[in-house]
Enzyme design. Structure first.
Site, mmCIF file in Angstrom:
data_model
loop_
_atom_site.group_PDB
_atom_site.id
_atom_site.type_symbol
_atom_site.label_atom_id
_atom_site.label_comp_id
_atom_site.label_asym_id
_atom_site.label_seq_id
_atom_site.Cartn_x
_atom_site.Cartn_y
_atom_site.Cartn_z
ATOM 1 N N HIS A 36 -2.630 -4.220 -2.508
ATOM 2 C CA HIS A 36 -4.087 -4.080 -2.358
ATOM 3 C C HIS A 36 -4.389 -3.215 -1.125
ATOM 4 O O HIS A 36 -3.646 -3.236 -0.137
ATOM 5 C CB HIS A 36 -4.730 -5.461 -2.202
ATOM 6 C CG HIS A 36 -6.231 -5.392 -2.213
ATOM 7 N ND1 HIS A 36 -6.945 -5.118 -1.082
ATOM 8 C CD2 HIS A 36 -7.131 -5.549 -3.209
ATOM 9 C CE1 HIS A 36 -8.243 -5.096 -1.395
ATOM 10 N NE2 HIS A 36 -8.380 -5.366 -2.684
ATOM 11 N N GLU A 74 -8.465 0.415 -7.960
ATOM 12 C CA GLU A 74 -9.430 -0.093 -6.990
ATOM 13 C C GLU A 74 -9.760 1.002 -5.985
ATOM 14 O O GLU A 74 -9.085 1.127 -4.953
ATOM 15 C CB GLU A 74 -8.829 -1.289 -6.237
ATOM 16 C CG GLU A 74 -8.404 -2.431 -7.130
ATOM 17 C CD GLU A 74 -8.857 -3.767 -6.556
ATOM 18 O OE1 GLU A 74 -9.239 -3.823 -5.380
ATOM 19 O OE2 GLU A 74 -8.847 -4.740 -7.304
HETATM 20 P P1 PGA Z 1 -14.949 -6.975 -3.931
HETATM 21 O O1 PGA Z 1 -13.374 -6.953 -3.856
HETATM 22 O O2 PGA Z 1 -15.311 -7.294 -5.368
HETATM 23 O O3 PGA Z 1 -15.385 -8.020 -2.989
HETATM 24 O O4 PGA Z 1 -15.431 -5.583 -3.593
HETATM 25 C C1 PGA Z 1 -12.680 -6.335 -4.878
HETATM 26 C C2 PGA Z 1 -11.244 -6.187 -4.593
HETATM 27 O O5 PGA Z 1 -10.845 -5.902 -3.457
HETATM 28 O O6 PGA Z 1 -10.465 -6.357 -5.530
#
Ligand code: PGA
Length: 256
Positions: free
Chosen positions: A96, A168
């Site tokens: 991530h 992402e």
């Molecule tokens: P968020 O996080 O929906 O709070 O923007 C998403 C993620 O990091 O997967």
């Protein structure tokens, strides 16, 4: 036909075990009739044993937000894959943006984690995304290609049938709005084509590619209307059972 999937990483937004247990119970209750979408929750490590007892015998799976890059040994503070497997983790989130930024994770360690998760029978959710700067300079796809190739390096076809790719974009995480669904669709097609180049059409057509970054019940409907968005990875807006249910319904194409 790719099966849809919706999951939520709690990051450290949920920072009490008891609060986590309550939320896991509320979420699993709210989706107990759903059988056409896979669902999972990723709490912080020490919550996993308690949450797993809450989610056992429900249709919601659980997993971890990270994993050690080494099987075992002198790696202070790490959580070995075998332990996560023994705790019943089905999914492991790997690479991530927050791990890359705050914990200096590199493509090389991420690749090791992906292999370890697979070797222990768990499904790696491999995260990739471009920065705002990459996007402005029109080099986002170069970063995505580099990260993807690194993350998947050395995986065979059997492994590739298990992997989930999470797109992402860093500029869309923690915002009020998700990325535009047409933009996301374009990137997902790009990622699928990259997979096809390396592993062939059949693997590419079957690989699950999900989107994460400020997903909420409203934008979930638009995102899930796209052919190549196979699911959603939810952060802040999935911390209420009612929202989680709505996002799951969006993935099922069942929205009033
Ligand atoms: P968020 O996080 O929906 O709070 O923007 C998403 C993620 O990091 O997967």
């Amino acid at each position: 036909m790719r099966r849809k999937i919706v999951g939520s990483s709690w990051k450290t937004h949920i920072y009490s075990i008891y609060e986590g247990k309550k939320l896991a119970k509320e979420i699993s209750e709210s989706v107990k009739d759903v059988d056409d979408v896979d669902m999972f929750l990723l709490p912080t490590f020490p919550m996993i044993p308690l949450i797993s007892t809450t989610l056992a015998n429900t249709n919601v799976s659980w997993g971890a937000q990270n994993i050690s890059f080494a099987e075992k040994g002198a790696y202070t503070g790490e959580v070995p894959p075998q332990v996560l497997r023994e705790l019943g983790c089905k999914y492991i989130e790997i690479g991530h943006a927050e791990r890359r930024t705050y914990f200096n994770e590199t493509n090389m360690t991420i690749n090791k984690k992906v292999k370890l998760a697979l070797n222990h029978g768990m499904i790696p959710i491999v995260c990739t995304g471009e920065t705002a700067e990459d996007k402005e300079q029109n080099i986002g796809k170069i970063r995505l290609t580099t990260e993807l190739m690194w993350m998947l390096d050395g995986l065979d076809e059997e492994d590739m049938r298990k992997v989930i790719i999470a797109y992402e974009p860093i500029w869309a995480i923690g915002q009020t709005e998700a990325a535009d669904e047409n933009y996301v669709e374009d990137i997902h097609v790009f990622l699928r084509n990259r997979v096809e180049k390396e592993y062939g059409k059949e693997i590419a057509e079957n690989i699950t590619i999900i989107y994460g970054g400020s997903v909420d019940p409203e934008n979930a409907v638009k995102l899930m209307s796209k052919d190549n968005i196979d699911g959603l990875f939810v952060g802040r807006f999935g911390l209420k059972a009612e929202n989680f249910r709505k996002i799951v319904d969006a993935a099922r194409g069942k929205v009033e």
